[in-house]
Write an enzyme that holds these catalytic residues in place. Structure first.
Site, short mmCIF file in Angstrom:
data_model
loop_
_atom_site.label_atom_id
_atom_site.label_comp_id
_atom_site.label_asym_id
_atom_site.label_seq_id
_atom_site.Cartn_x
_atom_site.Cartn_y
_atom_site.Cartn_z
N GLY A 111 0.84 -1.19 0.00
CA GLY A 111 0.00 0.00 0.00
C GLY A 111 0.88 1.25 0.00
N SER B 186 5.05 -5.28 -3.34
CA SER B 186 4.85 -3.84 -3.43
C SER B 186 5.49 -3.12 -2.25
CB SER B 186 3.35 -3.54 -3.55
OG SER B 186 3.13 -2.21 -3.99
N TYR B 187 4.71 -2.35 -1.47
CA TYR B 187 5.30 -1.65 -0.33
C TYR B 187 5.74 -2.62 0.77
CZ TYR B 187 6.48 2.10 2.81
OH TYR B 187 7.18 2.95 3.63
N ASP C 68 4.15 -5.66 -15.00
CA ASP C 68 3.78 -4.65 -14.02
C ASP C 68 4.40 -3.30 -14.40
OD1 ASP C 68 3.13 -3.18 -11.73
OD2 ASP C 68 4.73 -4.06 -10.53
N HIS D 110 1.67 -6.93 -11.31
CA HIS D 110 2.09 -6.59 -9.95
C HIS D 110 1.69 -7.67 -8.94
CE1 HIS D 110 3.40 -3.50 -7.10
NE2 HIS D 110 2.34 -3.74 -6.35
#
Length: 483
Positions: free
Chosen positions: A125, A220-221, A405, A457
């Protein structure tokens, strides 16, 4: 100019629904814009972002007797007949004074659950759900059907080869909560501390996992969350009176780990994949310096805005996937992934019977928490020093990347690895899955890099079979095979 720029970021956060990667909503970019603006104003010294300060205050330990049995899921509404594995979900208190508790979901293996390793999965996120996005959309045992009420079995679920634990982190994400509203303004350090506190308490609730091989994975994060948590575990394992967590390895997927390479890699990916023009790309190269501490010029911002405008309304997280629309069924995804899946999950997880079966507090569940995303206090410019530390610790460190991605591209991952300056032990080669190239792999000194061909992603969503094959290799500590 700065004020206008910041206002545009805040507005973009408010006008789009908080679906992870949904049309127009990019939680990672929203958070990064705010952080970059803050850095520009504060002119951080170059060393500030390299250090992670974890205090050595005692970890809260709460009573766990009887809670495992209470957390067992008898049946999820709409789950298919013949479900042959145990599921648990519930809350673990990490701060009783604030009333802060994190929600988890455990999917044990149908076979060999008593010996298979324990794997923690974290979504990013910041502020997005590991259960709704990770379990229900990606690697969990079930998918939500288009009727929003029934589930189908994901035959490529990662719990086929591991007991998989999904953690909603930090508090305020998904079903996790705090009774103290200021807890929703948080950062990387607090998230790592809470995740660690969760783990040592959860292991008291599930003591059979205390000596089991343990791995942390995420995307991701979570490129920040995973290595930071791993580092904290290794530090605390040295404290003799603390629970020793048997950490064996980490795997980072399409991971945001370095701000400079995230930018340069993304715009280079745009150009090499015919998303932006030569002129825009040259304008970014000539006018943008994405390194730490560098000033951001108006010309650079202008060219970045041109790049985003040129990108238009393609699905940023998988550039070849159709958008969710009334017409999406007529243009199926190359990978077969339904682009409206997030809508089905949203409806399903907001059904009272579903929340009750999960032992969740009644809440309006969302894929991502915009408040947390908007209010993130601080994030390191890079976590490459943390990854370097882990590479010398003896645990396994893997980076994997879906190659379609556009958000955290395979190009960014390769640039990040180049900055680690580690030597190649096994040169780049294609790995195979069912007679086709599943992706490519490089074995570095203390690091493995794997691409997953045709995945965006959310790698297990788009290429579930190839993702499970890669994940199995990771657990076995063997590079994917070339035959």
């Amino acid at each position: 100019m700065k004020i206008v720029f910041q206002l545009s970021v805040h507005f973009s956060l408010l006008v789009f629904v908080s679906c992870y990667g949904g049309n127009g909503y990019d939680p990672l970019e929203n958070a990064l814009k705010i952080q970059r603006s803050r850095r520009s104003e504060q002119k951080h010294a170059s060393n500030e972002d390299h250090t992670t300060d974890y205090s050595t205050s005692p970890v809260y330990m709460g009573p766990q007797d009887g809670l495992k049995e209470a957390d067992k899921i008898s049946e999820l509404p709409g789950q298919p007949a013949g479900t042959n594995f145990d599921q648990y979900s519930g809350y673990v208190t990490v701060d009783p004074n604030h009333g802060r508790a994190l929600f988890y979901y455990l999917a044990e293996s149908p076979v060999n659950s008593s010996t298979n390793p324990l794997v923690l999965w974290l979504n990013g996120g910041p502020g997005c759900s590991s259960f709704g996005n990770g379990a229900m959309m990606e690697l969990g045992p079930f998918r939500v059907n288009p009727d929003n009420t029934t589930l189908s079995r994901n035959k490529y679920a990662w719990n086929n080869v591991a007991n998989v634990l999904f953690l909603e982190s930090p508090a305020g994400v998904g079903f996790s909560y705090s009774n103290t509203s200021s807890d929703y303004i948080t950062d990387d350090v607090q998230t790592a501390k809470d995740s660690y506190t969760f783990l040592v308490n959860w292991l008291e609730r599930f003591p059979e996992y205390k000596t089991r091989d343990f791995y942390i994975t995420g995307e991701s994060y979570a490129g920040h969350y995973v290595p930071q948590l791993a580092q904290l575990i290794l530090q605390n394992n040295k404290i003799t009176n603390q629970t020793v967590i048997n950490l064996k390895g980490i795997a980072l997927g399409n991971a945001y780990i370095d701000d400079e390479t995230a930018n340069t890699g993304m715009f280079d990916y745009f150009w090499t994949h015919a998303i932006i023009s030569d002129e825009i790309h040259e304008g970014i190269i000539s006018n943008c310096n994405f390194s730490m501490g560098a000033a951001t010029t108006k010309a650079c911002l202008d060219y970045q805005m041109q790049a985003y405008s040129a990108k238009s309304n393609i699905y940023f997280y998988d550039i070849y996937t159709p958008l969710c629309s009334p017409f999406s069924s007529s243009t199926p995804s190359i990978s077969g992934f339904d682009p409206c899946t997030e809508n089905y999950i949203q409806e399903y997880l907001n059904t009272p019977a579903v929340q009750q079966s999960l032992h969740a507090k009644p809440v309006q569940w969302e894929s991502c928490n915009v408040l947390i995303n908007l209010s993130w206090k601080d994030m390191p410019f890079t976590v490459l020093p943390v990854i370097q530390d882990l590479m010398t610790s003896g645990i396994s460190v893997w980076i994997f990347s879906g190659d379609t991605d556009g958000r955290v591209s395979v190009t960014s991952s390769r640039y990040s690895i180049n900055k680690l300056q580690t030597s190649v032990k096994i040169p780049w080669y294609p790995w195979m899955y069912q007679g086709e190239v599943g992706g490519y792999v490089v074995g570095y000194d203390n690091l493995t890099f794997v691409t997953i061909r045709g995945a965006g992603h959310f790698v297990p969503s788009y290429q579930p079979g190839r993702a499970l094959a890669f994940f199995t290799s990771f657990l076995e500590g063997k590079l994917p095979t070339n035959h």
